[in-house]
Design a protein around this motif. Structure first.
Motif, PDB file in Angstrom:
ATOM      1  N   MET A  45     -15.496  22.574 -14.309  1.00  0.00           N
ATOM      2  CA  MET A  45     -14.500  21.214 -13.325  1.00  0.00           C
ATOM      3  C   MET A  45     -14.869  19.865 -12.910  1.00  0.00           C
ATOM      4  O   MET A  45     -14.915  19.273 -12.298  1.00  0.00           O
ATOM      5  CB  MET A  45     -14.691  22.594 -12.637  1.00  0.00           C
ATOM      6  N   ILE A  46     -16.756  20.554 -12.482  1.00  0.00           N
ATOM      7  CA  ILE A  46     -17.440  19.416 -12.566  1.00  0.00           C
ATOM      8  C   ILE A  46     -17.522  17.746 -12.733  1.00  0.00           C
ATOM      9  O   ILE A  46     -17.162  17.237 -12.110  1.00  0.00           O
ATOM     10  CB  ILE A  46     -19.085  20.174 -11.660  1.00  0.00           C
ATOM     11  N   VAL A  47     -17.745  18.318 -14.235  1.00  0.00           N
ATOM     12  CA  VAL A  47     -17.682  17.272 -15.477  1.00  0.00           C
ATOM     13  C   VAL A  47     -15.932  16.511 -14.978  1.00  0.00           C
ATOM     14  O   VAL A  47     -15.832  15.252 -15.239  1.00  0.00           O
ATOM     15  CB  VAL A  47     -17.338  17.337 -16.592  1.00  0.00           C
ATOM     16  N   GLU A  48     -14.661  17.098 -15.493  1.00  0.00           N
ATOM     17  CA  GLU A  48     -13.322  16.791 -14.674  1.00  0.00           C
ATOM     18  C   GLU A  48     -13.389  16.122 -13.663  1.00  0.00           C
ATOM     19  O   GLU A  48     -12.621  14.776 -13.352  1.00  0.00           O
ATOM     20  CB  GLU A  48     -12.495  17.822 -15.286  1.00  0.00           C
ATOM     21  N   ILE A  49     -13.566  16.303 -12.905  1.00  0.00           N
ATOM     22  CA  ILE A  49     -13.441  15.832 -11.145  1.00  0.00           C
ATOM     23  C   ILE A  49     -14.250  14.361 -11.204  1.00  0.00           C
ATOM     24  O   ILE A  49     -14.074  13.351 -10.471  1.00  0.00           O
ATOM     25  CB  ILE A  49     -14.486  16.990 -10.035  1.00  0.00           C
ATOM     26  N   MET A  50     -15.720  14.292 -12.172  1.00  0.00           N
ATOM     27  CA  MET A  50     -16.236  13.408 -12.090  1.00  0.00           C
ATOM     28  C   MET A  50     -15.489  12.280 -12.968  1.00  0.00           C
ATOM     29  O   MET A  50     -15.414  10.439 -12.423  1.00  0.00           O
ATOM     30  CB  MET A  50     -17.782  13.736 -11.908  1.00  0.00           C
ATOM     31  N   PHE A  95     -15.633  18.902  -2.868  1.00  0.00           N
ATOM     32  CA  PHE A  95     -16.322  19.367  -1.141  1.00  0.00           C
ATOM     33  C   PHE A  95     -18.203  18.771  -0.514  1.00  0.00           C
ATOM     34  O   PHE A  95     -18.185  18.378   1.224  1.00  0.00           O
ATOM     35  CB  PHE A  95     -16.036  20.882  -1.187  1.00  0.00           C
ATOM     36  N   VAL A  96     -18.527  18.705  -1.530  1.00  0.00           N
ATOM     37  CA  VAL A  96     -20.463  19.283  -1.364  1.00  0.00           C
ATOM     38  C   VAL A  96     -20.673  18.169  -2.256  1.00  0.00           C
ATOM     39  O   VAL A  96     -21.413  17.316  -1.547  1.00  0.00           O
ATOM     40  CB  VAL A  96     -20.830  20.267  -1.345  1.00  0.00           C
ATOM     41  N   LEU A  97     -20.707  18.048  -3.552  1.00  0.00           N
ATOM     42  CA  LEU A  97     -21.397  16.788  -4.122  1.00  0.00           C
ATOM     43  C   LEU A  97     -20.966  15.729  -4.173  1.00  0.00           C
ATOM     44  O   LEU A  97     -21.942  14.737  -3.366  1.00  0.00           O
ATOM     45  CB  LEU A  97     -21.513  17.555  -5.300  1.00  0.00           C
TER      46      LEU A  97
END
Length: 174
Positions: free
Chosen positions: A1-6, A144-146
């Protein structure tokens, strides 16, 4: 999910935050995961080996690490496709390789965690629940954080280093 959101943050400066960008990211992610699940399942049945599982995780980490370095050339190359198909081509080129490998992890984990056929449903359900909780935490962490506190490149690179670190820990303890 981090890769997708970024991924949205990588594409947005070039293509905006349009429905085409989000549809392209979601399409690329789902296509990569579906292919990864399929080929990961085939490989897990053929060679159920923890070394392969951790190698796939490490290789995915390496591919994720390089996303910020080749995103600009990919965005420039896909610009000729316009605002509708450019984001689709860019998200496919940037994210499918690493997400394909990450998709291979779940079927491998199910295969390696299942020792008796009568437990396969419980094992698969438990592993997919854990993976979904990880995605949920990754989405919250990314949004929300990164993202408010770090650059996109840093977030992508640190995420990749976590994957590579998982592989290296396996190499040390095995």
């Amino acid at each position: 999910m981090i890769v997708e959101i970024m991924g949205a943050r990588i594409l947005a400066p070039f293509y905006g935050s349009t429905i085409y960008v989000w549809s392209s990211l979601i399409t690329s992610t789902l296509a990569a995961l579906a292919l990864g699940y399929y080929f990961g399942g085939k490989l897990a049945d053929k060679r159920p080996d923890m070394n392969i599982l951790y190698f796939v995780i490490g290789l995915a980490g390496v591919l994720v690490f390089f996303i910020p370095f080749y995103s600009n050339p990919v965005l420039i190359w896909t610009d000729v496709l316009g605002l509708r198909f450019g984001p689709l081509a860019a998200s496919a080129a940037l994210f499918i390789p690493s997400l394909f490998l990450l998709g291979m992890v779940s079927p491998f984990a199910v295969k390696l965690a299942t020792h008796k056929i009568e437990n396969v449903g419980f094992r698969a359900g438990s592993l997919y629940a854990l993976a979904t909780l990880g995605s949920l935490l990754g989405a919250l962490l990314a949004g929300f954080v990164l993202a408010p506190n770090f650059s996109v490149g840093s977030i992508i690179n640190y995420s990749s280093l976590v994957l590579i670190f998982i592989y290296l820990i396996w190499r040390v303890i095995r």
